[in-house]
Design a protein around this motif. Structure first.
Motif, PDB file in Angstrom:
ATOM      1  N   ASN A  87      48.642  36.203  44.664  1.00 30.53           N
ATOM      2  CA  ASN A  87      48.583  37.637  44.917  1.00 30.53           C
ATOM      3  C   ASN A  87      49.782  38.273  45.494  1.00 30.53           C
ATOM      4  O   ASN A  87      50.084  39.104  46.431  1.00 30.53           O
ATOM      5  CB  ASN A  87      47.247  38.313  45.604  1.00 30.53           C
TER       6      ASN A  87
ATOM      7  N   HIS B  99      40.273  46.082  42.551  1.00 32.04           N
ATOM      8  CA  HIS B  99      39.845  44.639  42.117  1.00 32.04           C
ATOM      9  C   HIS B  99      39.076  44.056  42.794  1.00 32.04           C
ATOM     10  O   HIS B  99      38.872  44.375  44.188  1.00 32.04           O
ATOM     11  CB  HIS B  99      41.181  43.948  41.774  1.00 32.04           C
ATOM     12  N   ALA B 100      38.377  43.143  42.390  1.00 29.18           N
ATOM     13  CA  ALA B 100      37.412  42.141  43.365  1.00 29.18           C
ATOM     14  C   ALA B 100      37.253  40.841  42.938  1.00 29.18           C
ATOM     15  O   ALA B 100      37.474  40.475  41.881  1.00 29.18           O
ATOM     16  CB  ALA B 100      36.001  42.957  43.307  1.00 29.18           C
TER      17      ALA B 100
ATOM     18  N   ILE C 240      44.890  31.181  42.323  1.00 25.31           N
ATOM     19  CA  ILE C 240      45.746  32.352  41.933  1.00 25.31           C
ATOM     20  C   ILE C 240      46.643  32.851  43.041  1.00 25.31           C
ATOM     21  O   ILE C 240      46.344  32.294  44.280  1.00 25.31           O
ATOM     22  CB  ILE C 240      45.090  33.609  41.459  1.00 25.31           C
TER      23      ILE C 240
ATOM     24  N   ILE D 115      44.822  31.685  46.541  1.00 26.40           N
ATOM     25  CA  ILE D 115      43.859  32.239  46.843  1.00 26.40           C
ATOM     26  C   ILE D 115      42.750  31.449  45.911  1.00 26.40           C
ATOM     27  O   ILE D 115      42.739  31.586  44.662  1.00 26.40           O
ATOM     28  CB  ILE D 115      43.491  33.536  46.589  1.00 26.40           C
TER      29      ILE D 115
ATOM     30  N   GLY E  50      35.727  32.622  37.283  1.00 30.79           N
ATOM     31  CA  GLY E  50      36.589  33.218  38.614  1.00 30.79           C
ATOM     32  C   GLY E  50      37.560  34.156  38.454  1.00 30.79           C
ATOM     33  O   GLY E  50      38.397  34.448  39.206  1.00 30.79           O
TER      34      GLY E  50
ATOM     35  N   HIS F 127      41.984  31.423  51.489  1.00 31.76           N
ATOM     36  CA  HIS F 127      43.247  32.104  51.318  1.00 31.76           C
ATOM     37  C   HIS F 127      44.017  31.294  51.922  1.00 31.76           C
ATOM     38  O   HIS F 127      44.181  31.262  53.166  1.00 31.76           O
ATOM     39  CB  HIS F 127      42.999  33.495  51.913  1.00 31.76           C
TER      40      HIS F 127
HETATM   41  O1  LIG Z   1      40.052  36.116  44.639  1.00 38.37           O
HETATM   42  C1  LIG Z   1      40.196  36.826  43.839  1.00 38.37           C
HETATM   43  O2  LIG Z   1      40.050  36.683  42.547  1.00 38.37           O
HETATM   44  C2  LIG Z   1      40.991  38.236  44.500  1.00 38.37           C
HETATM   45  C3  LIG Z   1      41.393  38.117  45.518  1.00 38.37           C
HETATM   46  C4  LIG Z   1      42.023  39.474  46.210  1.00 38.37           C
HETATM   47  O3  LIG Z   1      42.033  40.325  45.595  1.00 38.37           O
HETATM   48  C5  LIG Z   1      42.767  39.399  47.401  1.00 38.37           C
HETATM   49  O4  LIG Z   1      42.532  38.296  48.232  1.00 38.37           O
HETATM   50  O5  LIG Z   1      43.231  40.432  47.859  1.00 38.37           O
END
Ligand SMILES: O=C(O)CCC(=O)C(=O)O
Ligand SMILES: [Fe+2]
Length: 297
Positions: free
Chosen positions: A226, A211-212, A224, A99, A152, A58
């Motif tokens: 967020n 979510h996960a 991605i 991420i 992913g 991250h």
């Molecule tokens: O890596 C992902 O697909 C989700 C990451 C996520 O939800 C987060 O870091 O809060």
């Protein structure tokens, strides 16, 4: 409330399944430039997966853009979902705090999305959660790379809004990020998907959506972001004129099975500095040094 962008079908999909997917919101070439720069920052070779030491990263944000200019369709859709531009804290910016899923769980058999998968959560590790929290108006998944099935794509529990709404309504004293029993909450859900698509696609989700992270069996880097979007005021589930409810508020009321709700938090709102952010401070200098060495800074 008159809408300027979303179709009736998208509205109903958001109310029932907690998200809308918008395709082609920014050019893939721009996504490519941003993600190339991310690889320089990481010190990894994009074309050589053997150099991708950490599978889950991250990154901190070094650069930001205003979404209104960068992805105007996303801005318009967000305004529709949140009840108009005047309810959103501006500027609404996206950063390059990627991420990265560079092959998480590639060594294990593929597990499809289900309540048994680990890591389900509601976003917002930086505040104490109330039913009406303004800190995270929407959850956003910005796709900076193409994401094929099993590549992913974030797992999404599409029927989690009513579950989380009931839980938060029962806790007017607020819930700290580490106090949620996500396993129990996601155990009440049945409608799971993988958020797949192409670079430039954006999924706008209700802020309560569980979510996960998924495994990445695709062999390709998945990046991605967020970014949260902040409301100017807490949500209001007791508006005098029912046509003033935002779609996010309507989804909560629908989930609770009520027309209106006089929700009042019984404890002060609180900001929290997550460990994630504390750790990222140290990473920024190293990334800037790599950019400078590559002549990109
Ligand atoms: O890596 C992902 O697909 C989700 C990451 C996520 O939800 C987060 O870091 O809060
Ligand atoms: Fe998340």
């Amino acid at each position: 409330m008159p809408l300027k962008f979303l179709t009736d079908e998208q509205v109903e999909h958001f109310l029932e399944r907690g998200h809308v997917t918008l395709r082609g919101c920014f050019p893939r070439e721009v996504a490519r430039e941003w993600t190339n720069r991310a690889f320089v920052r990481l010190g990894y070779d994009r074309n050589d997966a053997a150099t991708w030491q950490e599978k889950r990263i991250h990154m901190p944000s070094l650069e930001h853009v205003d979404v209104k200019e960068f992805a105007p369709a996303v801005w318009d859709a967000a305004c529709d979902l949140l009840g108009g531009e005047e309810r959103i804290q501006q500027p609404y910016r996206w950063g390059d705090g990627f991420i990265c899923n560079l092959g998480i769980g590639a060594d294990r058999a593929w597990e499809p999305p289900s309540a048994q998968v680990k890591g389900w959560h509601k976003d917002g590790d930086f505040f104490c959660h109330f039913l009406d929290s303004p800190e995270q108006g929407l959850l956003t998944l910005v796709l900076w790379t193409d994401i094929a099935p099993q590549g992913g794509g974030t797992f999404v529990a599409c029927d989690s809004v009513p579950v989380v709404a009931r839980f938060l309504a029962e806790h007017p004293e607020g819930v700290r990020p580490n106090e949620f029993d996500f396993k129990e909450l996601v155990g009440q859900c049945h409608d799971f998907i993988e958020a797949t698509g192409e670079a430039g696609d954006v999924v706008l989700l209700h802020p309560y959506v569980l979510h996960a992270t998924s495994q990445n069996h695709g062999g390709l880097a998945r990046l991605i972001t967020n970014p949260p979007i902040h409301l100017r005021e807490p949500m209001n589930f007791n508006r005098a004129d029912a046509t003033d409810f935002s779609l996010v508020e309507r989804a909560v009321l629908r989930g609770l099975g009520v027309e209106k709700l006089d929700f009042v938090p019984t404890a002060p709102r609180e900001r929290i500095v997550p460990e994630r952010v504390k750790k990222q401070q140290g990473v920024i200098d190293a990334e800037k040094a790599r950019l400078a060495a590559a002549g990109v800074a």
